[in-house]
Design an enzyme around this catalytic site. Structure first.
Site, mmCIF file in Angstrom:
data_model
loop_
_atom_site.group_PDB
_atom_site.id
_atom_site.type_symbol
_atom_site.label_atom_id
_atom_site.label_comp_id
_atom_site.label_asym_id
_atom_site.label_seq_id
_atom_site.Cartn_x
_atom_site.Cartn_y
_atom_site.Cartn_z
ATOM 1 N N ASN A 127 -8.778 0.067 2.532
ATOM 2 C CA ASN A 127 -7.859 1.169 2.828
ATOM 3 C C ASN A 127 -8.066 2.239 1.756
ATOM 4 O OD1 ASN A 127 -5.709 2.864 3.285
ATOM 5 N ND2 ASN A 127 -4.123 1.393 2.668
ATOM 6 N N LYS A 132 -6.766 5.122 1.682
ATOM 7 C CA LYS A 132 -5.560 5.955 1.515
ATOM 8 C C LYS A 132 -5.954 7.444 1.476
ATOM 9 C CE LYS A 132 -3.520 2.118 -0.951
ATOM 10 N NZ LYS A 132 -2.440 1.658 -1.801
ATOM 11 N N HIS A 138 1.987 0.313 6.863
ATOM 12 C CA HIS A 138 1.749 0.135 5.428
ATOM 13 C C HIS A 138 3.036 0.505 4.683
ATOM 14 C CE1 HIS A 138 0.183 0.660 1.399
ATOM 15 N NE2 HIS A 138 -0.885 -0.020 1.775
ATOM 16 N N GLU A 179 3.529 2.124 2.133
ATOM 17 C CA GLU A 179 3.594 3.530 1.692
ATOM 18 C C GLU A 179 4.062 4.424 2.833
ATOM 19 O OE1 GLU A 179 -0.362 3.736 0.097
ATOM 20 O OE2 GLU A 179 0.249 2.446 -1.564
ATOM 21 N N GLU A 204 1.327 -7.895 2.495
ATOM 22 C CA GLU A 204 1.165 -7.093 1.292
ATOM 23 C C GLU A 204 2.492 -6.988 0.540
ATOM 24 O OE1 GLU A 204 -2.455 -4.328 1.631
ATOM 25 O OE2 GLU A 204 -0.726 -3.256 2.368
ATOM 26 N N GLY A 247 -1.275 -1.926 -5.966
ATOM 27 C CA GLY A 247 -1.640 -0.945 -6.985
ATOM 28 C C GLY A 247 -1.070 -1.229 -8.367
ATOM 29 N N SER A 288 -3.625 -5.629 -5.015
ATOM 30 C CA SER A 288 -4.334 -5.864 -6.286
ATOM 31 C C SER A 288 -5.465 -6.890 -6.184
ATOM 32 C CB SER A 288 -3.349 -6.261 -7.389
ATOM 33 O OG SER A 288 -2.491 -5.172 -7.682
HETATM 34 C C1 PEP Z 1 -3.007 -1.452 -0.201
HETATM 35 O O1 PEP Z 1 -2.354 -0.453 -0.493
HETATM 36 O O2 PEP Z 1 -3.164 -1.775 0.992
HETATM 37 C C2 PEP Z 1 -3.573 -2.233 -1.286
HETATM 38 C C3 PEP Z 1 -3.813 -3.483 -1.051
HETATM 39 O O3 PEP Z 1 -3.780 -1.560 -2.468
HETATM 40 P P1 PEP Z 1 -4.414 -2.168 -3.814
HETATM 41 O O4 PEP Z 1 -5.550 -3.090 -3.423
HETATM 42 O O5 PEP Z 1 -4.895 -0.990 -4.571
HETATM 43 O O6 PEP Z 1 -3.321 -2.919 -4.503
#
Ligand code: PEP
Length: 250
Positions: free
Chosen positions: A9, A11, A93, A95, A163, A169, A209
């Protein structure tokens, strides 16, 4: 047998130059044992799909509207994503749930639209830290599942991404028992709702992460069928070892 899936992703990251990362990724995995999906910003979908034509990297979107067409300035329909060369779309997601007030009802309507357009929906679920600390994780996941996942789902057109919001993040990775508990819970509920055949065939990704140095410990957890990767999917040199770790598990 569920095929493993490594999904990236991007973003709101990536300009035309970033397409080189896709070329490098495809070169590093000419014949991958797992499915690879990259979801760049909408501005790059058509070019990314052209770059990846005939290569083992599929392209997806990061959101879609519930309607096919209409007066929705700035929005994109599932059909438009498909027309640009996407085969999948990330929905719900955290976000988008936070920044755009997306509810699980909206996510379900978007997923239905994605299915109608022939896209695979990657539906994201996850609890906040406060919800986890209050021991509400499984209740939150249950509610998000029943409201976000449409009845049009099949093993081919639905992927769940668990998630935890507090892991996205932040560099904070849940331990294997925490990931396993939620993935087993999701699997049981998918089987109960869609029947043992379809429910067992639906893939469940872990996201939050995942990095080259921790991917193998995530992929060893039962019922983890791959990862949804944010930051570490932006550069082929980071995403590639994650894909390799996934290929080497089970
Ligand atoms: C995400 O936002 O879907 C995600 C998994 O981000 P990150 O791997 O940067 O934690």
């Amino acid at each position: 047998m569920r095929r493993k899936l490594a999904a990236g992703n991007w973003k709101m990251n990536g300009l035309t130059d970033s397409l080189d990362e896709l070329r490098s990724l495809a070169r590093a995995h000419p014949d991958p044992a797992v499915d690879i999906l990259v979801c760049p910003p909408a501005t790059l979908i058509a070019q990314a799909a052209q770059v990846c034509a005939g290569l083992p990297v599929a392209i997806g979107g990061q959101d879609c509207h519930t309607e096919r067409t209409g007066a929705h300035t700035g929005d994109l329909s599932a059909e438009m994503l498909k027309d640009s060369g996407a085969c999948a779309v990330i929905l719900g997601h955290s976000e988008r749930r936070e920044d755009h007030g997306e509810t699980s009802d909206m996510v379900r309507a978007k997923a239905r639209a994605a299915h109608a357009a022939g896209l695979m929906a990657v539906i994201c679920l996850g609890e906040s830290l406060a919800q986890r600390d209050a021991a509400n994780t499984l209740d939150i996941i249950a509610a998000q599942m029943s409201l976000s996942i449409p009845d049009t789902s099949t093993a081919e057109n639905l992927v769940i991404a668990y998630e935890p919001i507090w892991a996205i993040g932040t560099g904070k990775l849940p331990d294997a028992a925490q990931i396993g508990e939620v993935h087993d819970f999701i699997r049981t509920r998918l089987e109960r709702r869609f029947g043992p055949g379809a429910g067992r065939g639906m893939r469940i990704l872990y996201g939050g992460s995942v990095k080259p140095n921790n991917a193998d410990q995530v992929f060893r957890v039962p019922n983890v069928d791959g990862a949804l990767v944010g930051g570490a999917s932006l550069r082929a040199e980071d995403f590639s070892p994650i894909i390799k770790a996934l290929s080497q598990t089970g």
